[in-house]
Scaffold this active site. Structure first.
Site, mmCIF file in Angstrom:
data_model
loop_
_atom_site.group_PDB
_atom_site.id
_atom_site.type_symbol
_atom_site.label_atom_id
_atom_site.label_comp_id
_atom_site.label_asym_id
_atom_site.label_seq_id
_atom_site.Cartn_x
_atom_site.Cartn_y
_atom_site.Cartn_z
ATOM 1 N N ALA A 1 47.909 58.193 34.518
ATOM 2 C CA ALA A 1 48.117 58.017 35.960
ATOM 3 C C ALA A 1 46.777 58.133 36.674
ATOM 4 O O ALA A 1 46.305 59.239 36.963
ATOM 5 C CB ALA A 1 49.111 59.048 36.481
ATOM 6 N N THR B 1 45.807 55.097 39.013
ATOM 7 C CA THR B 1 45.930 54.261 40.216
ATOM 8 C C THR B 1 46.715 54.963 41.332
ATOM 9 O O THR B 1 47.677 55.679 41.068
ATOM 10 C CB THR B 1 46.640 52.941 39.841
ATOM 11 O OG1 THR B 1 45.991 52.399 38.703
ATOM 12 C CG2 THR B 1 46.598 51.939 40.980
ATOM 13 N N GLY C 1 43.234 50.731 42.578
ATOM 14 C CA GLY C 1 43.036 51.112 41.185
ATOM 15 C C GLY C 1 41.657 50.751 40.657
ATOM 16 O O GLY C 1 41.153 51.384 39.733
ATOM 17 N N SER C 2 41.019 49.723 41.250
ATOM 18 C CA SER C 2 39.718 49.283 40.722
ATOM 19 C C SER C 2 38.613 50.258 41.106
ATOM 20 O O SER C 2 37.775 50.621 40.283
ATOM 21 C CB SER C 2 39.361 47.898 41.281
ATOM 22 O OG SER C 2 40.359 46.975 40.966
ATOM 23 N N SER D 1 52.828 53.069 34.427
ATOM 24 C CA SER D 1 53.767 52.711 33.356
ATOM 25 C C SER D 1 54.474 53.961 32.842
ATOM 26 O O SER D 1 53.848 55.009 32.681
ATOM 27 C CB SER D 1 53.017 52.054 32.188
ATOM 28 O OG SER D 1 52.344 50.908 32.636
ATOM 29 N N ALA E 1 42.769 51.461 25.085
ATOM 30 C CA ALA E 1 43.938 50.688 25.524
ATOM 31 C C ALA E 1 43.595 49.203 25.624
ATOM 32 O O ALA E 1 44.384 48.345 25.221
ATOM 33 C CB ALA E 1 44.425 51.215 26.870
ATOM 34 N N GLU F 1 45.707 48.339 33.216
ATOM 35 C CA GLU F 1 44.522 48.858 32.496
ATOM 36 C C GLU F 1 43.229 48.146 32.928
ATOM 37 O O GLU F 1 42.273 48.062 32.168
ATOM 38 C CB GLU F 1 44.695 48.788 30.967
ATOM 39 C CG GLU F 1 46.029 49.298 30.461
ATOM 40 C CD GLU F 1 46.066 50.770 30.072
ATOM 41 O OE1 GLU F 1 45.054 51.466 30.253
ATOM 42 O OE2 GLU F 1 47.133 51.216 29.597
ATOM 43 N N GLY F 2 43.205 47.662 34.178
ATOM 44 C CA GLY F 2 41.970 47.102 34.741
ATOM 45 C C GLY F 2 42.051 45.596 34.944
ATOM 46 O O GLY F 2 42.514 44.874 34.063
ATOM 47 N N THR F 3 41.581 45.123 36.107
ATOM 48 C CA THR F 3 41.679 43.681 36.417
ATOM 49 C C THR F 3 40.592 42.891 35.679
ATOM 50 O O THR F 3 39.632 43.461 35.149
ATOM 51 C CB THR F 3 41.514 43.426 37.933
ATOM 52 O OG1 THR F 3 40.155 43.708 38.294
ATOM 53 C CG2 THR F 3 42.453 44.285 38.760
HETATM 54 C C1 LIG Z 1 52.426 46.317 35.133
HETATM 55 C C2 LIG Z 1 51.351 47.281 35.512
HETATM 56 C C3 LIG Z 1 51.297 48.530 34.903
HETATM 57 C C4 LIG Z 1 50.310 49.450 35.267
HETATM 58 N N1 LIG Z 1 50.283 50.685 34.666
HETATM 59 C C5 LIG Z 1 49.370 51.606 35.071
HETATM 60 C C6 LIG Z 1 49.358 52.925 34.514
HETATM 61 O O1 LIG Z 1 50.144 53.246 33.617
HETATM 62 N N2 LIG Z 1 48.467 53.817 35.000
HETATM 63 C C7 LIG Z 1 47.578 53.512 35.983
HETATM 64 O O2 LIG Z 1 46.800 54.365 36.384
HETATM 65 N N3 LIG Z 1 47.565 52.271 36.538
HETATM 66 C C8 LIG Z 1 48.432 51.319 36.104
HETATM 67 N N4 LIG Z 1 48.430 50.064 36.665
HETATM 68 C C9 LIG Z 1 47.551 49.796 37.778
HETATM 69 C C10 LIG Z 1 46.316 49.007 37.404
HETATM 70 O O3 LIG Z 1 45.403 49.817 36.716
HETATM 71 C C11 LIG Z 1 45.754 48.474 38.718
HETATM 72 O O4 LIG Z 1 46.643 47.473 39.170
HETATM 73 C C12 LIG Z 1 44.368 47.916 38.599
HETATM 74 O O5 LIG Z 1 43.443 48.912 38.271
HETATM 75 C C13 LIG Z 1 43.938 47.242 39.915
HETATM 76 O O6 LIG Z 1 44.162 48.068 41.002
HETATM 77 P P1 LIG Z 1 44.941 47.505 42.286
HETATM 78 O O7 LIG Z 1 46.226 46.933 41.816
HETATM 79 O O8 LIG Z 1 44.987 48.596 43.266
HETATM 80 O O9 LIG Z 1 44.065 46.316 42.806
HETATM 81 P P2 LIG Z 1 42.721 46.468 43.673
HETATM 82 O O10 LIG Z 1 41.837 47.478 43.072
HETATM 83 O O11 LIG Z 1 43.109 46.630 45.086
HETATM 84 O O12 LIG Z 1 42.079 45.032 43.467
HETATM 85 C C14 LIG Z 1 42.639 43.873 44.093
HETATM 86 C C15 LIG Z 1 41.846 42.653 43.663
HETATM 87 O O13 LIG Z 1 40.480 42.787 44.085
HETATM 88 C C16 LIG Z 1 39.619 42.604 42.975
HETATM 89 N N5 LIG Z 1 38.425 43.446 43.126
HETATM 90 C C17 LIG Z 1 38.360 44.763 43.447
HETATM 91 N N6 LIG Z 1 37.091 45.179 43.465
HETATM 92 C C18 LIG Z 1 36.320 44.117 43.130
HETATM 93 C C19 LIG Z 1 34.916 43.906 42.961
HETATM 94 N N7 LIG Z 1 34.031 44.901 43.107
HETATM 95 N N8 LIG Z 1 34.490 42.664 42.623
HETATM 96 C C20 LIG Z 1 35.368 41.651 42.453
HETATM 97 N N9 LIG Z 1 36.701 41.789 42.594
HETATM 98 C C21 LIG Z 1 37.171 43.007 42.922
HETATM 99 C C22 LIG Z 1 40.432 43.013 41.757
HETATM 100 O O14 LIG Z 1 39.915 42.423 40.580
HETATM 101 C C23 LIG Z 1 41.809 42.470 42.145
HETATM 102 O O15 LIG Z 1 41.884 41.107 41.828
HETATM 103 C C24 LIG Z 1 49.371 49.109 36.268
HETATM 104 C C25 LIG Z 1 49.408 47.836 36.847
HETATM 105 C C26 LIG Z 1 50.371 46.923 36.473
HETATM 106 C C27 LIG Z 1 50.380 45.558 37.089
#
Ligand SMILES: Cc1cc2nc3c(=O)[nH]c(=O)nc-3n(C[C@H](O)[C@H](O)[C@H](O)COP(=O)(O)OP(=O)(O)OC[C@H]3O[C@@H](n4cnc5c(N)ncnc54)[C@H](O)[C@@H]3O)c2cc1C
Length: 403
Positions: A125, A127, A132-133, A160, A248, A378-380
């Site tokens: 956990a 995010t 999350g990024s 998750s 992961a 696990e990261g975009t």
């Molecule tokens: C099905 C699913 C399961 C998940 N399970 C877990 C879990 O078990 N534990 C956990 O902690 N998290 C989990 N996550 C969360 C996941 O880690 C986050 O969705 C991810 O880290 C992105 O965070 P965010 O969704 O807040 O997007 P944001 O961080 O808001 O990003 C939005 C967009 O902006 C882009 N972006 C952000 N910063 C930059 C930059 N500097 N340069 C270029 N582009 C950028 C990103 O690539 C993305 O496209 C899960 C997500 C999903 C979809």
């Protein structure tokens, strides 16, 4: 250099494949419909050593190498193209490993011995609703030490295994600020049991795919946690999280490969028999050239994924390579495998024509499931690109600066 798997690795692949074909593949629609993996299946997976397998034998695991863990991830992806079971497998393999490596004996005994039997869940956990990024910028959860306990306040989202943890019990390795002025050096990791803990309330989300495993969130309001639930050293949580993410991401690469291989095989069977204009459609270049492209993509990323796993085994068994070397290969795996798998499955849906848009074939489940990993679990993809560029150019080139 040797590209051949050992006899033990080949036997493990055969064992997991046979297990999947018998126990998993026939159930994947039902699992998706019920939004839950049956306890009986979890028990069988545990008996075979498929739950948190990287955990040491002392705590119920099988001390599985990363190559062997990737083989299982690939075979489970092949067996469950929706990726529900692979997600459960790989989350527990990566984060069970981190808890096993850094957790206190008390917490490991309480949770890992049960997770390896399918009687508890072990997740991550990080995010939060704010993002999350950008972990350093967005995370607001705080932990304070008071009277020999930790008090946590904050909210985690898109996590998750929330429903699994509520049902079975278990822990989520939760990142919280313990020194808010210290940037990434001010985070610690805590093992947080969601079930039956005062001050925790949960939410569940409705996902696009991989519906057999839940995604949700949990809010912590003055949650009291014993001191032993701090994982590893104070203020080292960010590093443990990055170590777990590399593991992961490598496993994600392997599971996406398995799912794509299954989809391509389904597609090849179809194009060898379906006829159009008096010929099997597989004899048209418009069909077979994309097959050649997708197969090559999957084979090429497989080399990177297994190299990442091999490097991890070298790191943990022989102290060769660094976490940075591994982060690079894990990020490359996570950048390409989900995209290649998605593209291959999308192409197979084209080959199937109208029936590819129905639930007669599992391809649509695969497309929905694998998309979770290019969107962000696990990261975009952009974060993977940032990690790769950081390893090539140096931290001083991070687009947001060193924090
Ligand atoms: C099905 C699913 C399961 C998940 N399970 C877990 C879990 O078990 N534990 C956990 O902690 N998290 C989990 N996550 C969360 C996941 O880690 C986050 O969705 C991810 O880290 C992105 O965070 P965010 O969704 O807040 O997007 P944001 O961080 O808001 O990003 C939005 C967009 O902006 C882009 N972006 C952000 N910063 C930059 C930059 N500097 N340069 C270029 N582009 C950028 C990103 O690539 C993305 O496209 C899960 C997500 C999903 C979809």
């Amino acid at each position: 250099m040797d590209f051949e798997f050992s006899e033990e690795e080949k036997l493990w692949r055969k064992t997991v494949r046979e297990f999947s074909e018998k126990n998993i593949t026939p159930k994947i629609r039902e699992i998706e419909r019920n939004r839950s993996i049956p306890d009986s299946l979890l028990k069988k997976m545990g008996e075979l050593g498929l739950l948190a397998p990287t955990v040491s034998k002392e705590y119920g695991g099988v001390d599985l190498s990363w190559i062997m863990s990737c083989i299982a991830a690939e075979e489970l992806g092949r067996g469950d193209i929706s990726l529900s079971i692979p997600v459960l497998y790989l989350v527990e393999a990566a984060w069970g490993f981190i808890l096993n490596r850094y957790g206190t004996p008390q917490v490991k005994k309480e949770y890992l011995t049960r997770a390896t039997k399918g009687e508890a869940f072990c997740g991550i956990a990080v995010t939060e609703p704010t993002g999350g990024s950008d972990i350093v910028g967005a995370l607001q959860t705080k932990a304070e030490r008071r009277n020999g306990e930790w008090i946590l306040n904050g909210e985690k989202m898109f996590i998750s295994g929330v429903a699994e943890s509520e049902k079975l019990g278990g822990v989520h390795l939760t990142l919280a600020r313990t020194d808010p002025s210290a940037g990434h050096k001010g985070f610690s990791m805590f093992a947080i049991p969601i079930k039956d803990t005062d001050g925790i309330s949960t939410t569940l989300l409705e996902d696009m795919g991989r519906e057999g495993i839940s995604t949700g969130g949990f809010k912590m309001e003055d949650v009291h946690i014993p001191e032993e639930y701090l994982v590893g050293e104070l203020n080292k949580g960010f590093y443990y999280a990055m170590e777990g993410f590399s593991a992961a991401r490598t496993l994600i690469g392997a599971t996406c490969i398995g799912a794509a291989e299954n989809a391509l095989e389904i597609g090849m069977d179809y194009i060898k028999t379906r006829k159009s204009f008096g010929r099997t459609i597989g004899s048209f270049e418009g069909i077979q050239f994309p097959l050649a492209e997708h197969y090559t993509n999957i084979e090429s990323i497989k080399l990177i994924v297994y190299k990442a796993a091999w490097m991890m085994d070298k790191l943990y068994q022989e102290n060769k390579f660094s976490h940075h070397n591994i982060a690079l290969y894990a990020a490359m795996s996570k950048l390409k495998a989900p995209q290649y798998a998605f593209n291959a499955m999308n192409e197979v849906a084209n080959w199937l024509g109208a029936i590819g848009y129905t639930k007669e074939y599992p391809i649509e489940m695969g497309i929905r499931g694998v998309r979770s990993y290019s969107i962000g679990a696990e990261g975009t993809l952009n974060i993977m690109r940032i990690i790769i560029a950081r390893e090539l150019l140096g931290r001083e080139y991070l687009p947001y600066g060193v924090r």
